[in-house]
Design a protein around this motif. Structure first.
Motif, PDB file in Angstrom:
ATOM      1  N   VAL A 327      44.458  46.058  36.996  1.00  0.00           N
ATOM      2  CA  VAL A 327      44.409  44.801  36.256  1.00  0.00           C
ATOM      3  C   VAL A 327      44.652  43.660  37.230  1.00  0.00           C
ATOM      4  CG1 VAL A 327      45.379  43.442  34.383  1.00  0.00           C
ATOM      5  CG2 VAL A 327      45.257  45.938  34.176  1.00  0.00           C
ATOM      6  N   ASN A 328      43.762  42.685  37.204  1.00  0.00           N
ATOM      7  CA  ASN A 328      43.893  41.511  38.077  1.00  0.00           C
ATOM      8  C   ASN A 328      43.812  40.253  37.228  1.00  0.00           C
ATOM      9  OD1 ASN A 328      43.923  39.757  40.290  1.00  0.00           O
ATOM     10  ND2 ASN A 328      41.682  39.818  40.479  1.00  0.00           N
ATOM     11  N   VAL A 329      44.887  39.466  37.242  1.00  0.00           N
ATOM     12  CA  VAL A 329      44.903  38.199  36.507  1.00  0.00           C
ATOM     13  C   VAL A 329      44.716  37.075  37.526  1.00  0.00           C
ATOM     14  CG1 VAL A 329      46.192  36.701  34.958  1.00  0.00           C
ATOM     15  CG2 VAL A 329      46.440  39.193  34.772  1.00  0.00           C
ATOM     16  N   ASP A 330      43.499  36.573  37.601  1.00  0.00           N
ATOM     17  CA  ASP A 330      43.159  35.543  38.585  1.00  0.00           C
ATOM     18  C   ASP A 330      43.288  34.160  37.948  1.00  0.00           C
ATOM     19  OD1 ASP A 330      42.315  34.267  40.824  1.00  0.00           O
ATOM     20  OD2 ASP A 330      40.200  34.805  40.632  1.00  0.00           O
ATOM     21  N   ILE A 331      44.474  33.851  37.499  1.00  0.00           N
ATOM     22  CA  ILE A 331      44.771  32.554  36.884  1.00  0.00           C
ATOM     23  C   ILE A 331      45.986  31.967  37.580  1.00  0.00           C
ATOM     24  CG2 ILE A 331      45.393  31.346  34.754  1.00  0.00           C
ATOM     25  CD1 ILE A 331      42.631  32.469  34.563  1.00  0.00           C
ATOM     26  N   SER A 332      45.885  30.734  38.042  1.00  0.00           N
ATOM     27  CA  SER A 332      47.007  30.097  38.732  1.00  0.00           C
ATOM     28  C   SER A 332      48.151  29.830  37.753  1.00  0.00           C
ATOM     29  CB  SER A 332      46.554  28.791  39.387  1.00  0.00           C
ATOM     30  OG  SER A 332      46.054  27.906  38.400  1.00  0.00           O
ATOM     31  N   PRO A 333      49.378  29.787  38.242  1.00  0.00           N
ATOM     32  CA  PRO A 333      50.546  29.588  37.351  1.00  0.00           C
ATOM     33  C   PRO A 333      50.436  28.317  36.511  1.00  0.00           C
ATOM     34  CG  PRO A 333      51.261  30.302  39.522  1.00  0.00           C
ATOM     35  CD  PRO A 333      49.802  30.040  39.634  1.00  0.00           C
ATOM     36  N   ILE A 372      40.987  39.159  34.592  1.00  0.00           N
ATOM     37  CA  ILE A 372      41.038  37.950  33.763  1.00  0.00           C
ATOM     38  C   ILE A 372      40.881  36.757  34.696  1.00  0.00           C
ATOM     39  CG2 ILE A 372      42.387  36.614  32.112  1.00  0.00           C
ATOM     40  CD1 ILE A 372      43.922  39.159  31.441  1.00  0.00           C
ATOM     41  N   PHE A 373      39.927  35.883  34.411  1.00  0.00           N
ATOM     42  CA  PHE A 373      39.681  34.748  35.285  1.00  0.00           C
ATOM     43  C   PHE A 373      39.080  33.596  34.488  1.00  0.00           C
ATOM     44  CE2 PHE A 373      35.951  37.409  35.180  1.00  0.00           C
ATOM     45  CZ  PHE A 373      34.879  36.526  35.149  1.00  0.00           C
ATOM     46  N   LYS A 374      38.979  32.458  35.146  1.00  0.00           N
ATOM     47  CA  LYS A 374      38.360  31.285  34.539  1.00  0.00           C
ATOM     48  C   LYS A 374      37.066  30.966  35.266  1.00  0.00           C
ATOM     49  CE  LYS A 374      40.226  27.625  33.031  1.00  0.00           C
ATOM     50  NZ  LYS A 374      40.927  26.339  32.932  1.00  0.00           N
ATOM     51  N   LYS A 375      36.054  30.676  34.490  1.00  0.00           N
ATOM     52  CA  LYS A 375      34.788  30.215  35.046  1.00  0.00           C
ATOM     53  C   LYS A 375      34.518  28.848  34.463  1.00  0.00           C
ATOM     54  CE  LYS A 375      30.017  31.676  35.846  1.00  0.00           C
ATOM     55  NZ  LYS A 375      29.000  32.722  35.586  1.00  0.00           N
ATOM     56  N   LYS A 376      34.640  27.839  35.305  1.00  0.00           N
ATOM     57  CA  LYS A 376      34.647  26.444  34.841  1.00  0.00           C
ATOM     58  C   LYS A 376      35.809  26.288  33.856  1.00  0.00           C
ATOM     59  CE  LYS A 376      29.727  25.679  35.667  1.00  0.00           C
ATOM     60  NZ  LYS A 376      28.432  25.268  35.103  1.00  0.00           N
ATOM     61  N   ASP A 377      35.542  25.953  32.613  1.00  0.00           N
ATOM     62  CA  ASP A 377      36.628  25.793  31.639  1.00  0.00           C
ATOM     63  C   ASP A 377      36.683  26.951  30.643  1.00  0.00           C
ATOM     64  OD1 ASP A 377      37.372  23.351  32.724  1.00  0.00           O
ATOM     65  OD2 ASP A 377      35.911  22.250  31.508  1.00  0.00           O
ATOM     66  N   THR A 378      36.018  28.061  30.961  1.00  0.00           N
ATOM     67  CA  THR A 378      35.934  29.180  30.031  1.00  0.00           C
ATOM     68  C   THR A 378      36.794  30.339  30.507  1.00  0.00           C
ATOM     69  OG1 THR A 378      33.666  28.561  29.447  1.00  0.00           O
ATOM     70  CG2 THR A 378      34.362  30.794  28.892  1.00  0.00           C
ATOM     71  N   LEU A 379      37.607  30.876  29.612  1.00  0.00           N
ATOM     72  CA  LEU A 379      38.425  32.048  29.909  1.00  0.00           C
ATOM     73  C   LEU A 379      37.544  33.288  29.800  1.00  0.00           C
ATOM     74  CD1 LEU A 379      41.229  33.326  30.402  1.00  0.00           C
ATOM     75  CD2 LEU A 379      41.507  33.407  27.902  1.00  0.00           C
ATOM     76  N   CYS A 380      37.558  34.116  30.844  1.00  0.00           N
ATOM     77  CA  CYS A 380      36.690  35.283  30.900  1.00  0.00           C
ATOM     78  C   CYS A 380      37.501  36.554  31.108  1.00  0.00           C
ATOM     79  CB  CYS A 380      35.656  35.152  32.020  1.00  0.00           C
ATOM     80  SG  CYS A 380      34.581  33.712  31.869  1.00  0.00           S
ATOM     81  N   LEU A 381      36.977  37.655  30.591  1.00  0.00           N
ATOM     82  CA  LEU A 381      37.581  38.969  30.778  1.00  0.00           C
ATOM     83  C   LEU A 381      36.481  39.935  31.179  1.00  0.00           C
ATOM     84  CD1 LEU A 381      39.856  41.094  30.506  1.00  0.00           C
ATOM     85  CD2 LEU A 381      39.214  41.305  28.093  1.00  0.00           C
ATOM     86  N   SER A 382      36.694  40.619  32.316  1.00  0.00           N
ATOM     87  CA  SER A 382      35.723  41.590  32.809  1.00  0.00           C
ATOM     88  C   SER A 382      36.356  42.975  32.736  1.00  0.00           C
ATOM     89  CB  SER A 382      35.309  41.258  34.245  1.00  0.00           C
ATOM     90  OG  SER A 382      34.514  42.298  34.789  1.00  0.00           O
ATOM     91  N   ILE A 383      35.661  43.905  32.094  1.00  0.00           N
ATOM     92  CA  ILE A 383      36.119  45.291  31.992  1.00  0.00           C
ATOM     93  C   ILE A 383      35.039  46.162  32.622  1.00  0.00           C
ATOM     94  CG2 ILE A 383      36.810  47.143  30.427  1.00  0.00           C
ATOM     95  CD1 ILE A 383      37.499  44.975  28.370  1.00  0.00           C
ATOM     96  N   ARG A 384      35.402  46.849  33.711  1.00  0.00           N
ATOM     97  CA  ARG A 384      34.396  47.600  34.475  1.00  0.00           C
ATOM     98  C   ARG A 384      34.849  49.036  34.661  1.00  0.00           C
ATOM     99  NH1 ARG A 384      30.259  47.669  38.030  1.00  0.00           N
ATOM    100  NH2 ARG A 384      30.461  49.027  39.843  1.00  0.00           N
ATOM    101  N   ASP A 385      33.899  49.945  34.474  1.00  0.00           N
ATOM    102  CA  ASP A 385      34.163  51.344  34.823  1.00  0.00           C
ATOM    103  C   ASP A 385      33.302  51.717  36.017  1.00  0.00           C
ATOM    104  OD1 ASP A 385      31.585  52.693  34.099  1.00  0.00           O
ATOM    105  OD2 ASP A 385      32.087  52.020  32.090  1.00  0.00           O
ATOM    106  N   ASN A 386      33.628  52.816  36.629  1.00  0.00           N
ATOM    107  CA  ASN A 386      32.871  53.308  37.785  1.00  0.00           C
ATOM    108  C   ASN A 386      32.288  54.679  37.455  1.00  0.00           C
ATOM    109  OD1 ASN A 386      33.429  51.345  40.209  1.00  0.00           O
ATOM    110  ND2 ASN A 386      35.390  51.588  39.160  1.00  0.00           N
ATOM    111  N   GLY A 387      31.629  54.722  36.303  1.00  0.00           N
ATOM    112  CA  GLY A 387      31.126  55.995  35.825  1.00  0.00           C
ATOM    113  C   GLY A 387      29.630  56.137  35.917  1.00  0.00           C
ATOM    114  N   ILE A 388      29.050  56.783  34.886  1.00  0.00           N
ATOM    115  CA  ILE A 388      27.639  57.183  34.924  1.00  0.00           C
ATOM    116  C   ILE A 388      26.691  56.046  34.588  1.00  0.00           C
ATOM    117  CG2 ILE A 388      28.165  59.596  34.398  1.00  0.00           C
ATOM    118  CD1 ILE A 388      27.608  59.027  31.488  1.00  0.00           C
ATOM    119  N   GLY A 389      27.210  54.970  33.996  1.00  0.00           N
ATOM    120  CA  GLY A 389      26.354  53.841  33.648  1.00  0.00           C
ATOM    121  C   GLY A 389      25.487  54.124  32.429  1.00  0.00           C
TER     122      GLY A 389
END
Length: 452
Positions: A327-333, A372-389
């Protein structure tokens, strides 16, 4: 009385043609009559002037000039004429019938006058000469014009009848050609049965409304077919999901009925039964959501997205102790307030749990990655697996209940979790995007607060 569209089109075309033809015929008939009368009056006027020259200008014209007048006069002499003196007495020409004094006076006032009288066209002119003042009137019978008009009328009537017959025959022939694709589509629709809804109607490729109708109908057939499949799988899913907790509850109760138990054992049983009941409640919640029975839930609280993620990760660790979740929360304090989402917490947990659980299951020995990150003014959540696709041509179907890609047979699942999660996201106006290629894993990207 039911009238086919083909017959109705033929009738409508014939009526429109008839109305247009009648209007054009009236225009032609009226134009011909007006032009013919104008030509007749012009000829009468010429004859009146020639009569005046012939009788009144001989003493003032040269021999050659009067010879021309005499020649033209004798060419038109078939027309009747009368020359009236100042006393309204016929001086030259036909003796009868006599033109009334009122008309003669009107001619003197207006200098020239065209009129109809007793079945004749008349034209009168007032002519001043050194021999006196005269009124000259020429006339021609309207019988010839009436005969021509009658001939024209019969021609138009015959043309109308022939045109109507031609339009009816041509319209039926053209309509038969034009509606051939419709008949083919109707025959195909008649062959569709409830046992084979997956069949598709062949598109006519006409690039018109018929093709749009067929394409829309094919989409409807596809949805109906999917619904039938969902209904069949729904029963299997419900029986499977309910069977396990019910069997556990029934087994525990049977064991405890064999002999008396201590209070501690009854307490332990109660805790197990409570867990099983909670499992049943979760299943019911899933069924309610997929059937849209809870779509009007009020949103009253603000929830931290990162807290939801950590809560779900802790739960999944109990089910998948060997899993790896990064889990990576890429949001500044100073921007931590952006992590708050104004959504229903229960639904968010259910949706995110299903998405993250899928990432854990399909990652296998690899790590599931959450960011979890921000793109411009939008809160985004990325969930990725490394499986079969997911195969590219099957991504569009993964939102359907009970659908599973062709390459997922080795991974346990019912195909309902992802559809529930995506249904919740749609109901809560959360934008999502599924990115995947076969063999390269799956990334689910969520965008929050886009419309908040």
């Amino acid at each position: 009385m039911n009238i086919k569209i083909q017959t109705r089109l033929t009738l409508l075309t014939s009526v429109v043609f008839g109305i247009v033809f009648v209007m054009i015929s009236m225009f032609i008939y009226g134009s011909f009559r007006n032009n013919a009368e104008r030509i007749i009056y012009r000829g009468l006027e010429k004859m009146a002037l020639l009569t005046a020259y012939f009788y009144l200008e001989e003493d003032e014209l040269s021999y050659e000039e009067f010879a021309i007048v005499r020649r033209d006069f004798h060419e038109l002499v078939t027309m009747s004429y009368q020359v009236y003196d100042t006393n309204n007495i016929i001086w030259r020409g036909s003796e009868t019938p006599q033109i009334c004094d009122l008309i003669l006076e009107k001619i003197r006032e207006e200098m020239s006058l065209s009129f109809e009288l007793d079945g004749f066209f008349h034209h009168g002119i007032y002519y001043h000469d050194n021999q006196g003042d005269f009124v000259i009137i020429t006339k021609e019978s309207r019988e010839m014009l009436s005969a021509q008009l009658n001939t024209l009328l019969w021609i138009l009537i015959l043309a109308f009848v022939a045109g109507i017959l031609a339009i009816i025959l041509l319209s039926r022939w053209i309509a038969k050609l034009a509606y051939r694709p419709f008949r083919e589509v109707i025959n195909q629709v008649k062959n569709i049965s409830t046992q084979n809804l997956s069949v598709q109607i062949t598109s006519p490729k006409t690039e018109d409304e018929l093709q749009a109708l067929v394409d829309t109908f094919n989409e409807l057939l596809l949805k109906i077919s999917e619904t039938v499949v969902i209904q069949k799988n729904f029963v299997k899913y419900v029986s499977h999901e309910f069977k396990t907790p019910l069997a556990s509850i029934f087994g525990n109760l049977e064991v405890f009925l064999i002999k008396d138990r201590s209070p501690e054992e009854y307490k332990e049983l109660a805790e197990k039964l409570i867990q099983e009941v909670h499992q049943l409640e979760k299943i019911l919640d899933a069924l309610l959501i997929i059937s849209d029975l809870r779509k009007d839930i009020a949103i009253t609280t603000s929830t931290r997205l990162d807290e939801l993620i950590w809560e779900i990760v802790d739960q999944l660790k109990n089910y998948y102790p060997n899993s790896k979740i990064l889990v990576n929360v890429d949001i500044s304090p100073e921007e931590m307030h952006a992590l708050s989402i104004f959504k229903d917490k229960t639904q968010m947990i259910m949706a995110l749990f299903n998405l993250i659980e899928n990432a854990v299951k399909y990652s296998g020995d690899y790590s599931a990655e959450i960011e979890i990150f921000k793109k411009k003014d939008t809160l985004c959540l990325s969930i990725r697996d490394n499986g079969i696709g997911i195969p590219t041509d099957q991504i569009q179907h993964v939102s359907k209940p009970f659908y599973r890609a062709d390459n997922t047979s080795k991974v346990q699942g019912s195909g309902i979790g992802l559809s529930i999660a995506l249904r919740i996201l749609e109901k809560n106006n959360i934008h999502y995007e599924i990115l995947s290629k076969e063999g390269e894993g799956v990334t689910v990207l969520l965008k929050f607060n886009v419309d908040d």
